[in-house]
Design a protein around this motif. Sequence first.
Motif, PDB file in Angstrom:
ATOM      1  N   ILE A  52      -2.452   0.062   4.607  1.00  0.00           N
ATOM      2  CA  ILE A  52      -1.286  -0.428   5.764  1.00  0.00           C
ATOM      3  C   ILE A  52      -2.238  -1.517   6.373  1.00  0.00           C
ATOM      4  N   GLY A  53      -1.577  -2.879   6.400  1.00  0.00           N
ATOM      5  CA  GLY A  53      -2.187  -3.957   6.941  1.00  0.00           C
ATOM      6  C   GLY A  53      -2.466  -4.953   5.964  1.00  0.00           C
ATOM      7  N   THR A  54      -2.827  -4.466   4.783  1.00  0.00           N
ATOM      8  CA  THR A  54      -3.139  -5.470   3.486  1.00  0.00           C
ATOM      9  C   THR A  54      -1.813  -6.274   3.333  1.00  0.00           C
ATOM     10  N   ALA A  55      -2.145  -7.540   3.326  1.00  0.00           N
ATOM     11  CA  ALA A  55      -1.133  -8.601   3.156  1.00  0.00           C
ATOM     12  C   ALA A  55      -1.064  -8.955   1.444  1.00  0.00           C
ATOM     13  N   LEU A  56       0.012  -8.793   1.046  1.00  0.00           N
ATOM     14  CA  LEU A  56       0.242  -9.116  -0.328  1.00  0.00           C
ATOM     15  C   LEU A  56       0.144 -10.526  -0.668  1.00  0.00           C
ATOM     16  N   ARG A  88       4.595 -10.043   4.785  1.00  0.00           N
ATOM     17  CA  ARG A  88       3.799  -9.421   3.371  1.00  0.00           C
ATOM     18  C   ARG A  88       2.714  -8.442   3.474  1.00  0.00           C
ATOM     19  N   ALA A  89       2.627  -7.912   4.825  1.00  0.00           N
ATOM     20  CA  ALA A  89       1.834  -6.694   5.014  1.00  0.00           C
ATOM     21  C   ALA A  89       2.263  -5.686   4.685  1.00  0.00           C
ATOM     22  N   VAL A  90       1.770  -4.806   4.294  1.00  0.00           N
ATOM     23  CA  VAL A  90       1.896  -3.405   3.888  1.00  0.00           C
ATOM     24  C   VAL A  90       2.120  -2.598   5.072  1.00  0.00           C
ATOM     25  N   ILE A  91       3.320  -1.892   5.242  1.00  0.00           N
ATOM     26  CA  ILE A  91       3.704  -0.815   6.308  1.00  0.00           C
ATOM     27  C   ILE A  91       3.398   0.452   6.176  1.00  0.00           C
ATOM     28  N   GLU A  92       3.756   1.029   4.946  1.00  0.00           N
ATOM     29  CA  GLU A  92       3.502   2.194   4.290  1.00  0.00           C
ATOM     30  C   GLU A  92       3.308   2.291   3.068  1.00  0.00           C
ATOM     31  N   VAL A  93       2.363   3.149   2.436  1.00  0.00           N
ATOM     32  CA  VAL A  93       2.215   3.532   1.129  1.00  0.00           C
ATOM     33  C   VAL A  93       2.997   4.907   0.885  1.00  0.00           C
ATOM     34  N   ILE A  94       4.070   4.966   0.071  1.00  0.00           N
ATOM     35  CA  ILE A  94       4.895   6.100  -0.195  1.00  0.00           C
ATOM     36  C   ILE A  94       4.366   7.073  -1.075  1.00  0.00           C
ATOM     37  N   GLU A  95       3.705   6.719  -2.146  1.00  0.00           N
ATOM     38  CA  GLU A  95       3.269   7.754  -3.276  1.00  0.00           C
ATOM     39  C   GLU A  95       2.111   6.957  -3.786  1.00  0.00           C
TER      40      GLU A  95
END
Length: 95
Positions: A52-56, A88-95
């Motif tokens: 979470i927070g990582t910008a792709l 482009r920031a990660v909000i949530e990692v689902i799996e």
Amino acid sequence: MKKLVISAVSLFLSLGGVAVAQTTTVTVPGEVRTYVIEQQTPSVTFEGDVAIGTALPDTVEIHTVPDQPDYGYVVVNKKRVLVNPKTRAVIEVIE
């Protein structure tokens, strides 16, 4: 001098607590999560942590979620990831 160091450490520790208190949690609608899980999207490889927070980077294609302009997704390192398409920031990692 010793008082100055102790004061600086105390200030640092108190600010750290404030930063934690100000973190926010994004509540993702269930229909967004369901849509992303159901998609058959190939995985891309990303060097580094996907958290979470990582910008792709711009080289990673972010897919849109219909009728949900605040959410995008990508499958990274075989994990489904919800992304803010503007930052482009990660909000949530689902799996």
